[in-house]
Motif scaffolding. Sequence first.
Motif, PDB file in Angstrom:
ATOM      1  N   LEU A  58       0.851  -1.207   0.000  1.00  0.00           N
ATOM      2  CA  LEU A  58       0.000   0.000   0.000  1.00  0.00           C
ATOM      3  C   LEU A  58       0.878   1.246   0.000  1.00  0.00           C
ATOM      4  CD1 LEU A  58      -2.903  -0.558   2.566  1.00  0.00           C
ATOM      5  CD2 LEU A  58      -3.058  -0.369   0.098  1.00  0.00           C
ATOM      6  N   GLU A  59       1.949   1.177   0.793  1.00  0.00           N
ATOM      7  CA  GLU A  59       2.820   2.343   0.894  1.00  0.00           C
ATOM      8  C   GLU A  59       3.395   2.704  -0.483  1.00  0.00           C
ATOM      9  OE1 GLU A  59       5.520   2.185   4.154  1.00  0.00           O
ATOM     10  OE2 GLU A  59       5.990   4.310   3.877  1.00  0.00           O
ATOM     11  N   ALA A  60       3.668   1.682  -1.294  1.00  0.00           N
ATOM     12  CA  ALA A  60       4.240   1.932  -2.625  1.00  0.00           C
ATOM     13  C   ALA A  60       3.228   2.627  -3.551  1.00  0.00           C
ATOM     14  CB  ALA A  60       4.696   0.616  -3.234  1.00  0.00           C
ATOM     15  N   THR A  61       1.930   2.617  -3.177  1.00  0.00           N
ATOM     16  CA  THR A  61       0.923   3.292  -4.014  1.00  0.00           C
ATOM     17  C   THR A  61       0.515   4.647  -3.425  1.00  0.00           C
ATOM     18  OG1 THR A  61      -1.046   2.527  -2.830  1.00  0.00           O
ATOM     19  CG2 THR A  61      -0.124   1.021  -4.451  1.00  0.00           C
ATOM     20  N   ALA A  62       1.083   4.985  -2.251  1.00  0.00           N
ATOM     21  CA  ALA A  62       0.512   6.093  -1.471  1.00  0.00           C
ATOM     22  C   ALA A  62       0.588   7.446  -2.185  1.00  0.00           C
ATOM     23  CB  ALA A  62       1.192   6.179  -0.106  1.00  0.00           C
ATOM     24  N   ALA A  63       1.492   7.590  -3.150  1.00  0.00           N
ATOM     25  CA  ALA A  63       1.608   8.894  -3.807  1.00  0.00           C
ATOM     26  C   ALA A  63       0.617   9.063  -4.963  1.00  0.00           C
ATOM     27  CB  ALA A  63       3.041   9.078  -4.315  1.00  0.00           C
ATOM     28  N   VAL A  64      -0.068   7.995  -5.348  1.00  0.00           N
ATOM     29  CA  VAL A  64      -0.978   8.111  -6.512  1.00  0.00           C
ATOM     30  C   VAL A  64      -2.101   9.087  -6.159  1.00  0.00           C
ATOM     31  CG1 VAL A  64      -2.490   6.872  -8.107  1.00  0.00           C
ATOM     32  CG2 VAL A  64      -0.467   5.723  -7.183  1.00  0.00           C
ATOM     33  N   ASN A  65      -2.283  10.094  -7.016  1.00  0.00           N
ATOM     34  CA  ASN A  65      -3.195  11.184  -6.658  1.00  0.00           C
ATOM     35  C   ASN A  65      -4.332  11.320  -7.665  1.00  0.00           C
ATOM     36  OD1 ASN A  65      -4.377  13.406  -5.580  1.00  0.00           O
ATOM     37  ND2 ASN A  65      -2.550  14.687  -5.542  1.00  0.00           N
ATOM     38  N   LYS A  66      -4.980  10.207  -7.948  1.00  0.00           N
ATOM     39  CA  LYS A  66      -6.155  10.271  -8.826  1.00  0.00           C
ATOM     40  C   LYS A  66      -7.126   9.179  -8.412  1.00  0.00           C
ATOM     41  CE  LYS A  66      -7.409  10.091 -13.807  1.00  0.00           C
ATOM     42  NZ  LYS A  66      -8.801   9.981 -13.519  1.00  0.00           N
ATOM     43  N   ARG A  67      -8.411   9.539  -8.398  1.00  0.00           N
ATOM     44  CA  ARG A  67      -9.440   8.506  -8.188  1.00  0.00           C
ATOM     45  C   ARG A  67     -10.069   8.177  -9.538  1.00  0.00           C
ATOM     46  NH1 ARG A  67     -11.292  11.200  -3.298  1.00  0.00           N
ATOM     47  NH2 ARG A  67     -10.525  10.001  -1.536  1.00  0.00           N
ATOM     48  N   PRO A  68     -10.500   6.920  -9.727  1.00  0.00           N
ATOM     49  CA  PRO A  68     -11.122   6.558 -11.009  1.00  0.00           C
ATOM     50  C   PRO A  68     -12.479   7.242 -11.166  1.00  0.00           C
ATOM     51  CG  PRO A  68     -10.863   4.625  -9.554  1.00  0.00           C
ATOM     52  CD  PRO A  68     -10.404   5.800  -8.776  1.00  0.00           C
ATOM     53  N   ASP A  69     -12.678   7.900 -12.315  1.00  0.00           N
ATOM     54  CA  ASP A  69     -13.904   8.694 -12.525  1.00  0.00           C
ATOM     55  C   ASP A  69     -15.166   7.851 -12.396  1.00  0.00           C
ATOM     56  OD1 ASP A  69     -12.783  11.240 -13.073  1.00  0.00           O
ATOM     57  OD2 ASP A  69     -12.048  10.413 -14.969  1.00  0.00           O
ATOM     58  N   GLU A  70     -15.155   6.699 -13.060  1.00  0.00           N
ATOM     59  CA  GLU A  70     -16.417   5.968 -13.169  1.00  0.00           C
ATOM     60  C   GLU A  70     -16.898   5.443 -11.808  1.00  0.00           C
ATOM     61  OE1 GLU A  70     -16.461   3.346 -16.523  1.00  0.00           O
ATOM     62  OE2 GLU A  70     -18.389   2.494 -15.868  1.00  0.00           O
ATOM     63  N   LEU A  71     -15.973   4.984 -10.982  1.00  0.00           N
ATOM     64  CA  LEU A  71     -16.392   4.415  -9.687  1.00  0.00           C
ATOM     65  C   LEU A  71     -16.999   5.477  -8.766  1.00  0.00           C
ATOM     66  CD1 LEU A  71     -13.520   1.917  -8.723  1.00  0.00           C
ATOM     67  CD2 LEU A  71     -15.729   1.430  -9.761  1.00  0.00           C
ATOM     68  N   PHE A  72     -16.637   6.742  -8.996  1.00  0.00           N
ATOM     69  CA  PHE A  72     -17.142   7.802  -8.106  1.00  0.00           C
ATOM     70  C   PHE A  72     -18.196   8.678  -8.780  1.00  0.00           C
ATOM     71  CE2 PHE A  72     -13.315   6.338  -6.148  1.00  0.00           C
ATOM     72  CZ  PHE A  72     -13.582   6.400  -4.792  1.00  0.00           C
ATOM     73  N   ALA A  73     -18.646   8.241  -9.968  1.00  0.00           N
ATOM     74  CA  ALA A  73     -19.601   9.065 -10.723  1.00  0.00           C
ATOM     75  C   ALA A  73     -20.910   9.254  -9.960  1.00  0.00           C
ATOM     76  CB  ALA A  73     -19.860   8.422 -12.077  1.00  0.00           C
ATOM     77  N   PHE A  74     -21.242   8.308  -9.048  1.00  0.00           N
ATOM     78  CA  PHE A  74     -22.529   8.405  -8.344  1.00  0.00           C
ATOM     79  C   PHE A  74     -22.613   9.658  -7.470  1.00  0.00           C
ATOM     80  CE2 PHE A  74     -21.556   7.151  -3.910  1.00  0.00           C
ATOM     81  CZ  PHE A  74     -20.213   6.804  -4.071  1.00  0.00           C
ATOM     82  N   LEU A  75     -21.449  10.286  -7.176  1.00  0.00           N
ATOM     83  CA  LEU A  75     -21.471  11.495  -6.339  1.00  0.00           C
ATOM     84  C   LEU A  75     -21.667  12.774  -7.156  1.00  0.00           C
ATOM     85  CD1 LEU A  75     -18.605  10.552  -3.895  1.00  0.00           C
ATOM     86  CD2 LEU A  75     -20.998  10.888  -3.299  1.00  0.00           C
ATOM     87  N   ALA A  76     -21.590  12.638  -8.478  1.00  0.00           N
ATOM     88  CA  ALA A  76     -21.637  13.825  -9.338  1.00  0.00           C
ATOM     89  C   ALA A  76     -22.880  14.705  -9.120  1.00  0.00           C
ATOM     90  CB  ALA A  76     -21.498  13.412 -10.792  1.00  0.00           C
ATOM     91  N   PRO A  77     -24.091  14.124  -8.883  1.00  0.00           N
ATOM     92  CA  PRO A  77     -25.259  15.013  -8.751  1.00  0.00           C
ATOM     93  C   PRO A  77     -25.142  16.030  -7.612  1.00  0.00           C
ATOM     94  CG  PRO A  77     -25.967  12.721  -8.927  1.00  0.00           C
ATOM     95  CD  PRO A  77     -24.475  12.709  -8.831  1.00  0.00           C
ATOM     96  N   LEU A  78     -24.262  15.760  -6.646  1.00  0.00           N
ATOM     97  CA  LEU A  78     -24.105  16.723  -5.543  1.00  0.00           C
ATOM     98  C   LEU A  78     -23.265  17.924  -5.949  1.00  0.00           C
ATOM     99  CD1 LEU A  78     -23.320  15.062  -2.091  1.00  0.00           C
ATOM    100  CD2 LEU A  78     -25.380  16.210  -2.845  1.00  0.00           C
ATOM    101  N   CYS A  79     -22.550  17.795  -7.054  1.00  0.00           N
ATOM    102  CA  CYS A  79     -21.551  18.817  -7.399  1.00  0.00           C
ATOM    103  C   CYS A  79     -21.945  19.577  -8.663  1.00  0.00           C
ATOM    104  CB  CYS A  79     -20.202  18.154  -7.641  1.00  0.00           C
ATOM    105  SG  CYS A  79     -19.612  17.206  -6.241  1.00  0.00           S
ATOM    106  N   GLU A  80     -21.879  20.893  -8.585  1.00  0.00           N
ATOM    107  CA  GLU A  80     -22.130  21.716  -9.781  1.00  0.00           C
ATOM    108  C   GLU A  80     -20.829  22.013 -10.519  1.00  0.00           C
ATOM    109  OE1 GLU A  80     -25.563  24.939  -8.959  1.00  0.00           O
ATOM    110  OE2 GLU A  80     -23.807  25.053  -7.663  1.00  0.00           O
ATOM    111  N   ALA A  81     -19.720  22.025  -9.745  1.00  0.00           N
ATOM    112  CA  ALA A  81     -18.465  22.512 -10.322  1.00  0.00           C
ATOM    113  C   ALA A  81     -17.451  21.377 -10.476  1.00  0.00           C
ATOM    114  CB  ALA A  81     -17.892  23.606  -9.419  1.00  0.00           C
ATOM    115  N   GLY A  82     -17.932  20.205 -10.838  1.00  0.00           N
ATOM    116  CA  GLY A  82     -17.020  19.070 -11.042  1.00  0.00           C
ATOM    117  C   GLY A  82     -17.002  18.185  -9.806  1.00  0.00           C
ATOM    118  N   ASN A  83     -16.934  16.868 -10.024  1.00  0.00           N
ATOM    119  CA  ASN A  83     -16.977  15.908  -8.915  1.00  0.00           C
ATOM    120  C   ASN A  83     -15.730  16.065  -8.032  1.00  0.00           C
ATOM    121  OD1 ASN A  83     -17.100  13.676  -7.271  1.00  0.00           O
ATOM    122  ND2 ASN A  83     -17.876  12.321  -8.883  1.00  0.00           N
ATOM    123  N   LEU A  84     -15.939  16.469  -6.784  1.00  0.00           N
ATOM    124  CA  LEU A  84     -14.800  16.760  -5.892  1.00  0.00           C
ATOM    125  C   LEU A  84     -13.971  15.519  -5.579  1.00  0.00           C
ATOM    126  CD1 LEU A  84     -16.507  19.139  -3.331  1.00  0.00           C
ATOM    127  CD2 LEU A  84     -14.893  19.734  -5.128  1.00  0.00           C
TER     128      LEU A  84
END
Length: 422
Positions: A58-84
């Motif tokens: 896990l530590e070897a992945t700790a610097a990765v700074n992106k979440r996958p768009d599709e898995l978090f798309a369900f939160l998009a309706p809460l956001c007007e200015a892009g999925n946080l």
Amino acid sequence: MRDIPGPPPQPDSGLSAITAAGGLHAYQLDLHERYGPLVRFQLPGAPSAVSVADPVLLEATAAVNKRPDELFAFLAPLCEAGNLQTLPADEHVPFRRALLSVLAGRRSHETHFPAFTALATELADRWEAMGEVALQQDLSALSLRMICRYALGGDLDDPARVVSAFETVLTVYLGRLHESDDDLRRAEQALAHLRAVVDGVLATGGSDLAAALVKADLTAARIRDTVLMIMLAAHHTTGVAVSWTLHLLARHPEAAARVAAELDDVLGDRAVPSYADLKRLPYLEMALKEAMRLYPPGPYGARETTEDLTLGGHRIPAGTTIFYPFWAVHLNPSYWPDPHAFLPDRFTSAASAGRPRYAYVPFGLGPRSCEGASLAMVEAELVLAVLLKRFRFEPVAGHPVVPVERFVLWAEDDIRMRVTRR
Ligand code: HEM
């Protein structure tokens, strides 16, 4: 990727394997037991995924700074200015800095402590009159009231309407429970009300959080989205963390007696702790940590590699989903002997020495880890201290407690307890 161990691909993207295992957590435990700490597997919504259950990997992945768009798309309706949740790293870094400047600040926790204490006491008074209570329902509502107070400031015209509007938005949008156009319209009106409330707060500079976001020069829509996202991220998580702790203590009377003795010792005749008292309640804190190990409120996380990465000797190409099974990490027997046992003493400094940093990840890891972690600990410890100073908790007989993975790690039909003054 093909050299990474994992089950053979299935035509249904792995959905039936997850269902057959009895859910994603059981599936993860089985995958890691069979194939080791790094597993290639099919995750619906991710074209190519690996799961990592070992803290050193896990530590070897700790610097990765992106979440996958599709898995978090369900939160998009809460956001007007892009999925946080899925902001690109260059936008996320200043955003995180602004959040941490408030949420992680001792001064901010101390300022809100009296209001949080009043809300916790109000709930304890109500419970005393009830005798039998549903923990998750009431403790999530309490956390929502606390975070409304925190994020929106103290002088809302109608706080109950805000709480109920937020619940409507959650069930209808995130729970996808709209059975009719009327439901959807109701949720849209509720969301519009919440956005208007946030705008009102911003207009009067009514909360530390809002002020910090304005100072960070975020757009008005981004600020509104952020306040709503914080309210979402803060309330069920903290509510279930306290609920699972009470559940485990009620089933482990010696541990409950140690918490009670510590509270009596530190608080004496006082019904509630001061902010400074929290530091003098180490056993209570260890019980909370151990509960979040066994029942992490946020049981999973995910990242997407933006460049090739080497993990355990394997090459992971850019664009791969790295799945974090936090719950399975917490049950890894190499770091947690007798992993299913509730043993708060695992968290003494002596017992923790030498354990890898990412063996315990209730708040995630790296640049996308939870910005509310320290605030959540303050809130949860305060609520536990108020409740456990006053009450004894006994499980209601014949009421099974079944964990289900529903956005947070929830108990299916709540956790029912009999509360009596101790
Ligand atoms: C016991 C309570 C809580 C738990 C267990 C929890 C857990 C988590 C976890 C596991 C994540 C994902 C981390 C990752 O992907 O590595 C997360 C994200 C987040 N949490 Fe919490 N959380 C709690 C309370 C809170 C509170 C009180 C707040 C705010 C006041 C908060 C705000 C956030 C935010 C904003 C994110 C998104 C992080 C980002 O993308 O930058 N959480 N939380």
